[in-house]
Design a protein around this motif. Structure first.
Motif, mmCIF file in Angstrom:
data_model
loop_
_atom_site.group_PDB
_atom_site.id
_atom_site.type_symbol
_atom_site.label_atom_id
_atom_site.label_comp_id
_atom_site.label_asym_id
_atom_site.label_seq_id
_atom_site.Cartn_x
_atom_site.Cartn_y
_atom_site.Cartn_z
ATOM 1 N N LEU A 151 0.821 -1.206 0.000
ATOM 2 C CA LEU A 151 0.000 0.000 0.000
ATOM 3 C C LEU A 151 0.858 1.260 0.000
ATOM 4 N N GLN A 152 1.924 1.262 0.794
ATOM 5 C CA GLN A 152 2.815 2.431 0.819
ATOM 6 C C GLN A 152 3.456 2.667 -0.544
ATOM 7 N N LEU A 153 3.825 1.592 -1.231
ATOM 8 C CA LEU A 153 4.407 1.747 -2.566
ATOM 9 C C LEU A 153 3.375 2.333 -3.534
ATOM 10 N N GLU A 154 2.143 1.827 -3.461
ATOM 11 C CA GLU A 154 1.103 2.388 -4.325
ATOM 12 C C GLU A 154 0.834 3.858 -3.979
ATOM 13 N N GLN A 155 0.951 4.210 -2.698
ATOM 14 C CA GLN A 155 0.778 5.621 -2.316
ATOM 15 C C GLN A 155 1.899 6.487 -2.877
ATOM 16 N N HIS A 156 3.125 5.952 -2.906
ATOM 17 C CA HIS A 156 4.231 6.677 -3.549
ATOM 18 C C HIS A 156 3.919 6.897 -5.030
ATOM 19 N N LEU A 157 3.390 5.851 -5.692
ATOM 20 C CA LEU A 157 3.019 5.980 -7.106
ATOM 21 C C LEU A 157 1.909 7.018 -7.282
ATOM 22 N N ALA A 158 0.944 7.006 -6.349
ATOM 23 C CA ALA A 158 -0.158 7.975 -6.428
ATOM 24 C C ALA A 158 0.363 9.411 -6.326
ATOM 25 N N ILE A 187 16.416 7.897 -19.527
ATOM 26 C CA ILE A 187 15.382 8.492 -18.672
ATOM 27 C C ILE A 187 15.086 7.597 -17.474
ATOM 28 N N THR A 188 15.083 6.271 -17.697
ATOM 29 C CA THR A 188 14.761 5.302 -16.621
ATOM 30 C C THR A 188 15.867 4.245 -16.541
ATOM 31 N N PRO A 189 17.014 4.590 -15.993
ATOM 32 C CA PRO A 189 18.173 3.678 -16.003
ATOM 33 C C PRO A 189 17.995 2.425 -15.147
ATOM 34 N N THR A 190 17.014 2.388 -14.254
ATOM 35 C CA THR A 190 16.829 1.206 -13.397
ATOM 36 C C THR A 190 16.093 0.075 -14.125
ATOM 37 N N LYS A 221 10.602 9.694 -12.190
ATOM 38 C CA LYS A 221 10.355 9.459 -10.765
ATOM 39 C C LYS A 221 10.165 7.981 -10.455
ATOM 40 N N VAL A 222 9.571 7.228 -11.377
ATOM 41 C CA VAL A 222 9.433 5.774 -11.192
ATOM 42 C C VAL A 222 10.803 5.114 -11.110
ATOM 43 N N SER A 223 11.708 5.549 -11.964
ATOM 44 C CA SER A 223 13.064 4.999 -11.947
ATOM 45 C C SER A 223 13.733 5.258 -10.604
ATOM 46 N N VAL A 228 15.228 3.196 -4.837
ATOM 47 C CA VAL A 228 15.245 3.332 -3.373
ATOM 48 C C VAL A 228 14.325 2.339 -2.659
ATOM 49 N N THR A 229 13.548 1.536 -3.431
ATOM 50 C CA THR A 229 12.610 0.579 -2.815
ATOM 51 C C THR A 229 13.244 -0.805 -2.744
ATOM 52 N N PRO A 230 13.225 -1.472 -1.577
ATOM 53 C CA PRO A 230 13.776 -2.830 -1.463
ATOM 54 C C PRO A 230 13.166 -3.762 -2.512
ATOM 55 N N SER A 231 14.002 -4.617 -3.106
ATOM 56 C CA SER A 231 13.543 -5.506 -4.181
ATOM 57 C C SER A 231 12.413 -6.419 -3.712
#
Length: 554
Positions: A151-158, A187-190, A221-223, A228-231
């Motif tokens: 949920l926290q990850l989806e909130q970051h996306l929101a 643009i998205t190197p990750t 921002k997604v990249s 920074v998000t644990p795999s």
């Protein structure tokens, strides 16, 4: 139409050949209705999918982000972090292009994650309960922690997602960015784009292959968010997105959990009957096969001919109305005219097979010539649409049925029913969205600046009008609903003038016995009946927040 379609699907199979579309759609429908078998299997089909994706919490050596990204997008058609589709190139609609855009949220609008009012807080709490319930049914460990992290990850996306009613999302030209794979990688190197696209499309793309990026800042921002998000959390989020896509096809406990969330979001007290659920799925996965059965049984060539004449009458009125627009100059008027002149056995396995088939069809398009005659909706759909990037209106046989249309109805009812819908779709070609595309469906500014400036002033008047409407203390968003409101008003006006033309050419219609209404009044009654619906307050809240259509009584 639902009763007609269910009756067709319940009949014995006449064409039993292995490739028979009739056999496939009827067997699919029956496999969906076999709730005993679906309940016997329980969560096992979904657990197999989760196992193939490495299981929860990504054990060491099995948690490759890019591998799971391929499975979510390229195998299960679940949007994670972003959407990846094959679409017409908005600037050259003779070719298809890979399109990347913001996506990956489970709730239908970003603000629902932000708890901005009491209603959104209720929905967010219900979503959290839903997550924990499904994770428990699927045997996950540390359920509350998993749900909180996802949920926290989806909130970051929101937080990095732009609402669809934001001005930026309504200006297609400003969103459209064509970039090479090499540029996209920077643009998205990750993310490993070439590897991902090569696998999905069974191709060997060069670094110079062009794709359309509709949300450049979002993808930056997604990249960063991936970095920074644990795999483990990213892995569980992607698994969750697959679960969301497929859980409605599982056993009763899963469907009960979905219903509880729906009850909070939309106020639905009762679950849909199995027959209606399975009809909806048959429409979604075998729409054209079911449509062939529907047209064969319920649509005549005479109906088609009469509706085509009705369309021509409304186009004629549009041509006349263009002459009467004192705010549109002659150069823009010529461009506007040119635009409308252009012409079995287990159910869960069946679903996976259908998803795989749809992905194969989509993937094949990237090197194919564009088929502008292809439909988005099957013939039995009770809907209609206008596609600006094809400059195409479609009215399926399903909508050319009573109460919207009947060849035996008075013309006042037909023009007020299907006629206003035809006018609505025609007007979409000139609203704030469709007006950004030319007669060939390409993203081209065909207006003169003088006419476009006057159009915007007229449009602002409609925005102001709808901004003053409220329902259940919810204020309608005039800007968000502008395109549909323009189409409603324009469609009603075009259909009414087209009916007046019909009366001039054929003479007044005889009054209907035992009715006090004139045919002009019946025209507007038929139009109003198009919008008869009862909604609960929760449904209204969600509609105002997410729907481009204003509440029905406006």
């Amino acid at each position: 139409n639902e009763a007609k379609l269910q009756a067709l699907l319940s009949r014995p199979v006449r064409r039993r050949a292995p490739a028979s579309a009739e056999r496939k759609v009827k067997e699919f429908f029956r496999s969906c209705l076999d709730r005993a078998e679906i309940d016997r299997l329980g969560p096992r089909p979904m657990l197999e999918v989760i196992g193939e994706c490495g299981g929860w919490d990504a054990p060491p050596g099995r948690g490759d982000l890019n591998e799971l990204l391929y499975k979510t997008q390229g195998v299960y058609s679940a949007a994670v972090l972003f959407s990846l589709t094959v679409s017409l190139d908005e600037r050259n609609t003779s070719r298809y292009v890979i399109r990347i855009d913001q996506d990956g949220l489970t709730l239908p609008e970003r603000t629902l994650y932000l708890g901005q009012d009491e209603e959104s807080e209720k929905i967010l709490a219900a979503y959290r309960v839903f997550m924990e319930r499904l994770l428990t049914l699927l045997g996950a460990e540390h359920v509350e922690q998993k749900a909180q992290e996802i949920l926290q990850l989806e909130q970051h996306l929101a937080n990095i997602t732009v609402s669809e009613y934001d001005d930026v999302r309504r200006d297609v030209s400003s969103m459209y960015h064509k970039v090479t794979l090499g540029e996209l990688q920077r643009i998205t190197p990750t993310l490993k784009w070439k590897r991902l696209l090569d696998r999905i499309f069974h191709d060997n793309f060069s670094e110079e292959e062009e794709v359309v990026l509709l949300a450049t800042d979002y993808m930056h921002k997604v990249s960063d968010l991936i970095r920074v998000t644990p795999s483990r959390i990213l892995h569980n989020y992607m698994l969750w997105r697959i679960v969301v896509v497929l859980s409605e096809h599982l056993s009763t406990p899963f469907r009960d959990a979905i219903h509880e969330l729906s009850k909070e979001m939309e106020g639905n007290e009762k679950q849909l009957e199995p027959g209606k659920i399975c009809l909806s799925q048959a429409n979604k996965h075998f729409g054209m096969a079911l449509g062939a059965l529907f047209v064969e049984e319920h649509f005549s060539s005479a109906s088609k001919a009469k509706v085509q004449q009705l369309v021509e009458d409304i186009k004629y009125i549009l041509d006349q109305r263009l002459d009467e627009l004192d705010w549109m100059d002659e150069e823009t008027r010529r461009a506007a005219r040119a635009k409308f002149d252009v012409d079995e056995k287990t159910y869960f396995k069946n679903i996976l097979n259908s998803i795989a088939f749809s992905i194969r069809l989509s993937v094949k398009k990237i090197r194919q010539e564009v088929d502008k005659s292809a439909w988005l909706l099957p013939p039995q759909a009770l809907n209609a649409y206008y596609l600006p990037n094809k400059n195409q209106m479609v009215f399926p046989a399903g909508i050319l049925q009573p109460t919207l249309y009947d060849p035996e109805f008075p013309q006042s009812l037909n023009y007020g029913g299907i006629g206003t819908i035809i006018g609505h779709e025609l007007t979409h070609g000139y609203d704030d969205w469709g007006g950004q595309y030319d007669r060939h469906g390409n993203l081209v500014h065909w207006w003169t600046e003088r006419s476009y400036s006057k159009f915007l002033k007229k449009a602002q008047c409609i925005v102001n009008l709808y901004d003053n409407f409220t329902v259940y203390n919810q204020r309608v968003n005039g800007k968000h609903t502008l395109g549909e409101n323009i189409a409603d008003m324009g469609g009603l006006k075009l259909a009414y003038y087209a009916y007046q033309k019909w009366v001039r050419e054929h003479g007044p219609e005889h009054p209907l016995h035992h009715l006090k209404y004139t045919h002009d009044q019946l025209f507007f009654i038929a139009f109003a009946q198009n919008w008869c619906i009862k909604r609960r307050s929760q449904s209204i809240y969600l509609q105002v927040l997410t729907d481009k259509h204003a509440p029905e009584h406006y």
